[in-house]
Write a protein that holds these residues in place. Sequence first.
Motif, mmCIF file in Angstrom:
data_model
loop_
_atom_site.group_PDB
_atom_site.id
_atom_site.type_symbol
_atom_site.label_atom_id
_atom_site.label_comp_id
_atom_site.label_asym_id
_atom_site.label_seq_id
_atom_site.Cartn_x
_atom_site.Cartn_y
_atom_site.Cartn_z
ATOM 1 N N TYR A 1 -1.195 -0.363 0.151
ATOM 2 C CA TYR A 1 -0.047 -0.759 -0.659
ATOM 3 C C TYR A 1 1.083 -1.251 0.243
ATOM 4 N N TYR B 1 5.219 -1.769 -0.309
ATOM 5 C CA TYR B 1 6.360 -1.538 -1.188
ATOM 6 C C TYR B 1 7.623 -2.100 -0.528
ATOM 7 N N GLN C 1 11.666 -1.200 -0.558
ATOM 8 C CA GLN C 1 12.662 -0.228 -0.996
ATOM 9 C C GLN C 1 14.047 -0.701 -0.595
ATOM 10 N N GLY D 1 14.207 3.377 -5.828
ATOM 11 C CA GLY D 1 12.864 3.812 -5.507
ATOM 12 C C GLY D 1 12.029 2.662 -4.971
ATOM 13 N N PRO D 2 10.964 2.969 -4.251
ATOM 14 C CA PRO D 2 10.082 1.905 -3.757
ATOM 15 C C PRO D 2 9.507 1.083 -4.908
ATOM 16 N N LEU E 1 6.488 -1.582 -5.855
ATOM 17 C CA LEU E 1 5.208 -2.092 -5.374
ATOM 18 C C LEU E 1 5.230 -3.616 -5.309
ATOM 19 N N GLN F 1 -1.000 -4.515 -3.934
ATOM 20 C CA GLN F 1 -1.944 -3.419 -3.773
ATOM 21 C C GLN F 1 -3.322 -4.020 -3.517
ATOM 22 N N LEU G 1 7.615 -0.684 3.135
ATOM 23 C CA LEU G 1 6.783 0.498 3.324
ATOM 24 C C LEU G 1 5.323 0.155 3.083
ATOM 25 N N ILE H 1 -1.462 9.274 -1.947
ATOM 26 C CA ILE H 1 -0.926 8.135 -1.210
ATOM 27 C C ILE H 1 -0.144 8.650 -0.002
ATOM 28 N N PHE I 1 2.289 7.478 3.311
ATOM 29 C CA PHE I 1 3.181 6.392 3.716
ATOM 30 C C PHE I 1 3.372 6.333 5.224
ATOM 31 N N GLY I 2 3.589 5.118 5.712
ATOM 32 C CA GLY I 2 4.058 4.916 7.069
ATOM 33 C C GLY I 2 5.559 5.135 7.135
ATOM 34 N N GLU I 3 6.129 4.939 8.322
ATOM 35 C CA GLU I 3 7.555 5.195 8.515
ATOM 36 C C GLU I 3 8.419 4.040 8.037
ATOM 37 N N TRP J 1 12.305 -1.642 8.767
ATOM 38 C CA TRP J 1 13.644 -1.899 8.241
ATOM 39 C C TRP J 1 14.025 -3.349 8.557
#
Lengths: 118, 106
Positions: free
Chosen positions: A33, A35, A37, A42-43, A45, A48, A91, A107, A109-111, A114
Amino acid sequence: EAGVAQSPRYKIIEKRQSVAFWCNPISGHATLYWYQQILGQGPKLLIQFQNNGVVDDSQLPKDRFSAERLKGVDSTLKIQPAKLEDSAVYLCASSLERAYRGPGNTIYFGEGSWLTVV
Amino acid sequence: GIQVEQSPPDLILQEGANSTLRCNFSDSVNNLQWFHQNPWGQLINLFYIPSGTKQNGRLSATTVATERYSLLYISSSQTTDSGVYFCAVDRGKSTFGDGTTLTVKP
């Protein structure tokens, strides 16, 4: 077990320039996925993937955003040309198998990457 | 598409207090997860809970799928619990709520 890896962590570009983000999901995870943000939200999508096929890209601004997942593993998200409103955290996440309904479909998530567009 | 509403949007507690966060969703879902986003932006999975009740230490969650809501309970809150809590559902595609921002004061 290694987590979801993303790069770069931070990027500052001028509007109308291009940028690319890379993601390596957890080994063996079929679903990936992307995303977006925006601060205070909120994130959302963007796209996918199930293996290397697209499951949903209904919220991807296709005039400027593109994404691919080569060989069903790594993925790249590209923005060209960037706009000021693209400033956000991007994300990447992965899960074992979208069709599997159970804790294995959690799910992860990565970090995040930015992005600031000036 | 499916709508996800979280309440309250903001919550301020003293250390040691208990709290309940709510997630309402507008249609039946396949999956539901609760996440905590720390001040550095990392999203950490708390619970995978499409139905039923789960507990993990001071945190617990309950999802009543037939009534389309989920609750996250935090007991004896600590300052490290501060951050944003998100509910995410999956009905064909992944959809997040806008989160509850929790601030725990010492």
